[in-house]
Design a protein around this motif. Sequence first.
Motif, mmCIF file in Angstrom:
data_model
loop_
_atom_site.group_PDB
_atom_site.id
_atom_site.type_symbol
_atom_site.label_atom_id
_atom_site.label_comp_id
_atom_site.label_asym_id
_atom_site.label_seq_id
_atom_site.Cartn_x
_atom_site.Cartn_y
_atom_site.Cartn_z
ATOM 1 N N TYR A 7 0.786 -1.173 0.039
ATOM 2 C CA TYR A 7 -0.067 -0.028 -0.006
ATOM 3 C C TYR A 7 0.800 1.223 -0.158
ATOM 4 C CZ TYR A 7 -4.212 -2.981 1.317
ATOM 5 O OH TYR A 7 -4.926 -3.607 1.300
ATOM 6 N N THR A 8 0.515 2.301 -1.024
ATOM 7 C CA THR A 8 1.529 3.240 -1.037
ATOM 8 C C THR A 8 0.714 4.355 -1.604
ATOM 9 O OG1 THR A 8 3.716 4.236 -2.012
ATOM 10 C CG2 THR A 8 2.400 2.862 -3.374
ATOM 11 N N LYS A 9 1.187 5.648 -1.627
ATOM 12 C CA LYS A 9 0.451 6.863 -2.461
ATOM 13 C C LYS A 9 1.027 6.655 -3.813
ATOM 14 C CE LYS A 9 0.952 11.760 -2.884
ATOM 15 N NZ LYS A 9 1.502 12.823 -2.148
ATOM 16 N N GLY A 15 7.970 5.610 -2.764
ATOM 17 C CA GLY A 15 7.468 4.258 -2.881
ATOM 18 C C GLY A 15 7.681 3.734 -4.156
ATOM 19 N N ILE A 34 -2.945 3.288 -0.876
ATOM 20 C CA ILE A 34 -3.313 3.600 0.375
ATOM 21 C C ILE A 34 -4.454 4.549 0.572
ATOM 22 C CG2 ILE A 34 -1.891 5.625 0.665
ATOM 23 C CD1 ILE A 34 -1.089 4.116 3.482
ATOM 24 N N ASN A 58 3.395 9.583 8.908
ATOM 25 C CA ASN A 58 4.338 9.714 7.594
ATOM 26 C C ASN A 58 5.205 10.998 7.986
ATOM 27 O OD1 ASN A 58 5.573 10.506 5.239
ATOM 28 N ND2 ASN A 58 3.764 10.534 4.463
ATOM 29 N N ARG A 92 3.955 4.852 5.677
ATOM 30 C CA ARG A 92 4.058 4.022 4.638
ATOM 31 C C ARG A 92 5.438 3.524 4.158
ATOM 32 N NH1 ARG A 92 1.940 9.121 2.205
ATOM 33 N NH2 ARG A 92 3.534 9.391 0.422
ATOM 34 N N PRO A 93 5.430 2.522 3.332
ATOM 35 C CA PRO A 93 4.347 1.704 2.836
ATOM 36 C C PRO A 93 3.627 0.764 4.058
ATOM 37 C CG PRO A 93 6.244 0.573 2.290
ATOM 38 C CD PRO A 93 6.770 1.959 2.900
ATOM 39 N N LEU A 94 2.483 0.378 3.593
ATOM 40 C CA LEU A 94 1.967 -0.526 4.676
ATOM 41 C C LEU A 94 1.988 -1.813 3.752
ATOM 42 C CD1 LEU A 94 -1.348 0.965 5.904
ATOM 43 C CD2 LEU A 94 0.789 0.837 6.923
ATOM 44 N N ALA A 103 4.500 -1.759 8.808
ATOM 45 C CA ALA A 103 4.216 -0.339 8.519
ATOM 46 C C ALA A 103 5.636 0.285 8.277
ATOM 47 C CB ALA A 103 3.360 0.397 9.774
#
Length: 140
Positions: A7-9, A15, A34, A58, A92-94, A103
């Motif tokens: 999970y990232t932006k 990322g 995310i 973050n 992040r990332p998760l 996390a």
Amino acid sequence: MAHIVFYTKPGCRGGIMQKQLLISSGHEIEERSILDEKWTPDTLYPYLKGLNVKEWYNKNAVAVKNGTVIPGSLPEDKALELLCSDPLLIKRPLMIVGDKLVAGFNVEYLKELIGLYNIPEEDLTKCQGKTEASICEKNS
């Protein structure tokens, strides 16, 4: 080789670099945004448990950088509510790695857990934007 839900932006340079390291180390990445996930305290907490509340955030988020949000200033329940309401604040990332929920990108932990190779010397958790008005901040 591990299968990793990541999970990232979307578009985050950090990322992208983290994913490249995982892939070059032989791991399979299933990328998810995310921002698209409907986080709740019950779904987010398992990733964060074991970390100090201050570490849940973050550190590159605009609200953290400008002092609007102070990591560690809220109790766990309020911090979870805040993070769920604004996923850009989540560390992040998760990642889901097997039966582990992770996390943040702790290179040493991931090296032990799944193996990482050709690790760059640069800090992969640092914002990789080139300027203060980087794409990361514009889209935060």
